[in-house]
Design an enzyme around this catalytic site. Structure first.
Site, mmCIF file in Angstrom:
data_model
loop_
_atom_site.group_PDB
_atom_site.id
_atom_site.type_symbol
_atom_site.label_atom_id
_atom_site.label_comp_id
_atom_site.label_asym_id
_atom_site.label_seq_id
_atom_site.Cartn_x
_atom_site.Cartn_y
_atom_site.Cartn_z
ATOM 1 N N TYR A 151 0.841 -1.199 0.000
ATOM 2 C CA TYR A 151 0.000 0.000 0.000
ATOM 3 C C TYR A 151 0.879 1.254 0.000
ATOM 4 O O TYR A 151 0.566 2.238 -0.668
ATOM 5 C CB TYR A 151 -0.942 -0.012 1.215
ATOM 6 N N ASN A 174 -12.541 -0.145 -5.531
ATOM 7 C CA ASN A 174 -12.231 -0.290 -6.962
ATOM 8 C C ASN A 174 -13.464 -0.789 -7.712
ATOM 9 O O ASN A 174 -13.936 -1.888 -7.453
ATOM 10 C CB ASN A 174 -11.072 -1.295 -7.104
ATOM 11 N N CYS A 182 -6.309 -4.501 -8.251
ATOM 12 C CA CYS A 182 -6.106 -4.085 -6.864
ATOM 13 C C CYS A 182 -5.688 -5.280 -5.997
ATOM 14 O O CYS A 182 -5.171 -5.095 -4.899
ATOM 15 C CB CYS A 182 -7.358 -3.424 -6.295
ATOM 16 N N HIS A 183 -5.885 -6.500 -6.530
ATOM 17 C CA HIS A 183 -5.460 -7.685 -5.758
ATOM 18 C C HIS A 183 -3.939 -7.778 -5.677
ATOM 19 O O HIS A 183 -3.413 -8.545 -4.885
ATOM 20 C CB HIS A 183 -6.041 -8.959 -6.387
ATOM 21 N N GLU A 209 -1.738 -16.061 -10.533
ATOM 22 C CA GLU A 209 -0.703 -15.280 -11.203
ATOM 23 C C GLU A 209 0.706 -15.765 -10.844
ATOM 24 O O GLU A 209 1.660 -15.494 -11.581
ATOM 25 C CB GLU A 209 -0.868 -13.789 -10.856
#
Lengths: 211, 167
Positions: A151, A174, A182-183, A209
């Site tokens: 963050y 979001n 945003c993940h 991912e």
């Protein structure tokens, strides 16, 4: 708005044989008429928001688009009806279910969840966001697939190094989760932090991912 | 909270509007009238007052669209002062009962409209009378006479309803 059409207390009732004869509607008729309406309405530019629902490993996702682009992705936990009502209030009540403007997004999401796509190539409409939140969302696609930022790093990149909490709320609100990643924003200690689709959804995306 | 998404209007009232269009116009033209009704409604929806009765609003639009379609149909065929009897709905299976829809098509237009707006859409007769441009008493009579004629036609379907229908 009142849904009940009756202002007479005595609801008119037709004799049974007439009622069935006049009221019966063939299977699939209304669906066919709806598809025809959606196509004609899109043609005449009468629809401000089109939406559809697609299945995903994170559960059903609501996808909504304006003529400018994808405007909202919503998890089932947000309540799709509530999300549509918010779109009606904030953008326009001219909202119709119509999957065709969302075909490309739906296909790209499918590829993404199958591990076959690393970035999204779709027009985005950010009209639900403004100010610092918009700066945060602008930065998020620059975090590469498979990596994460804290963050604090995002706050720095968005031009307000001390606005770490505001980055948290920008991510939590979001309007385009998954597509605007945003993940990929996690706590400085490496723990996941919150996610509007739930911690499990964030874990699933980061695991996908990382594979 | 403002208006619901228009999709909710279509899902809540689509069936009633189709029944009304079908009774007034017959099964063939009903689908065009249905589409035109919801396209007009969609266009005007943001300006609809929040306290409006949505179904009555839709029926008013459907009524106008049906008149447009009937006029266009008349221009294409013989000139007439009154609305013509509807075309036979036969040949579209599953869309109502052919003998009943056929019998509705044989009613005088005002009776057909009064039955559709009052009995199928649930409009009170004072609203039906405003749509038809007649007194509430005349609207009530048209509705009652229409239902009476339909019952009679159903009791003797072979004589009343099938005669005059072009098969």
């Amino acid at each position: 708005m009142k849904d009940k059409p009756m202002s007479d207390n005595n609801v008119p009732v037709l004799p049974e044989g007439l009622r069935a004869g006049l009221e019966e509607i063939g299977a699939g008729t209304l669906e066919r008429l709806h598809a025809r309406l959606a196509a004609a309405a899109a043609n005449r530019h009468l629809v401000d928001v089109s939406y559809c629902t697609v299945d995903s490993p994170l559960g059903p996702l609501l996808l909504a688009a304006t003529e400018r682009g994808l405007v909202r992705v919503a998890f089932a936990s947000e309540g799709h009806d509530a999300v549509l009502q918010t779109l009606a209030d904030k953008l326009s009540p001219r909202i119709l279910e119509d999957p065709s403007p969302l075909d490309s997004v739906a296909r790209q999401l499918e590829e993404y969840f199958a591990g076959a796509r690393r970035r999204f190539d779709v027009a985005l409409d950010f009209s639900l966001s403004s100010g610092f939140r918009l700066s945060v969302l602008d930065h998020l696609p620059h975090i590469a697939y498979g990596s994460t930022e804290s963050y604090a790093q995002v706050a720095q990149a968005a031009g307000s190094p001390r606005a770490v909490r505001a980055v948290g709320s920008a991510c939590a609100s979001n309007p385009l989760p998954v597509v605007v990643p945003c993940h990929r924003v996690v706590r400085s200690d490496g723990s996941f932090g919150g996610y509007l689709g739930g911690a499990e959804a964030k874990r699933t995306l980061l695991a996908l991912e990382a594979a | 909270m403002g208006k619901p998404p228009f999709e909710k209007v279509v899902s809540a009232h689509g069936a009633v509007v189709l029944r009304v269009c079908r009774a007034v116009l017959g099964a063939h033209d009903a689908e065009d009238a249905w589409s035109e009704t919801f396209l007009s409604a969609l266009k005007a929806y943001p300006e609809l007052p929040d306290d409006a009765t949505v179904q009555a609003w839709l029926v008013t639009i459907a009524h106008r669209k049906a008149i447009d379609i009937l006029r266009a149909r008349q221009r294409q065929s013989l000139p007439m002062d009154e609305l013509p009897p509807r075309e036979s709905p036969l040949g579209i299976p599953g869309e109502g009962h052919p003998e009943v829809l056929d019998a509705v098509g044989q009613l005088p237009p005002k009776q057909r409209q009064a039955v559709a707006y009052h009995y199928l859409a649930g409009l009170p007769y004072k609203d039906v009378s405003a749509l038809l441009g007649v007194t509430p008493e005349a609207a009530r009579r048209a509705g009652a006479d229409g239902v009476k004629a339909l019952r009679a036609a159903l009791i003797q379907p072979r004589s009343a309803a099938s005669q005059g229908a072009d098969r």
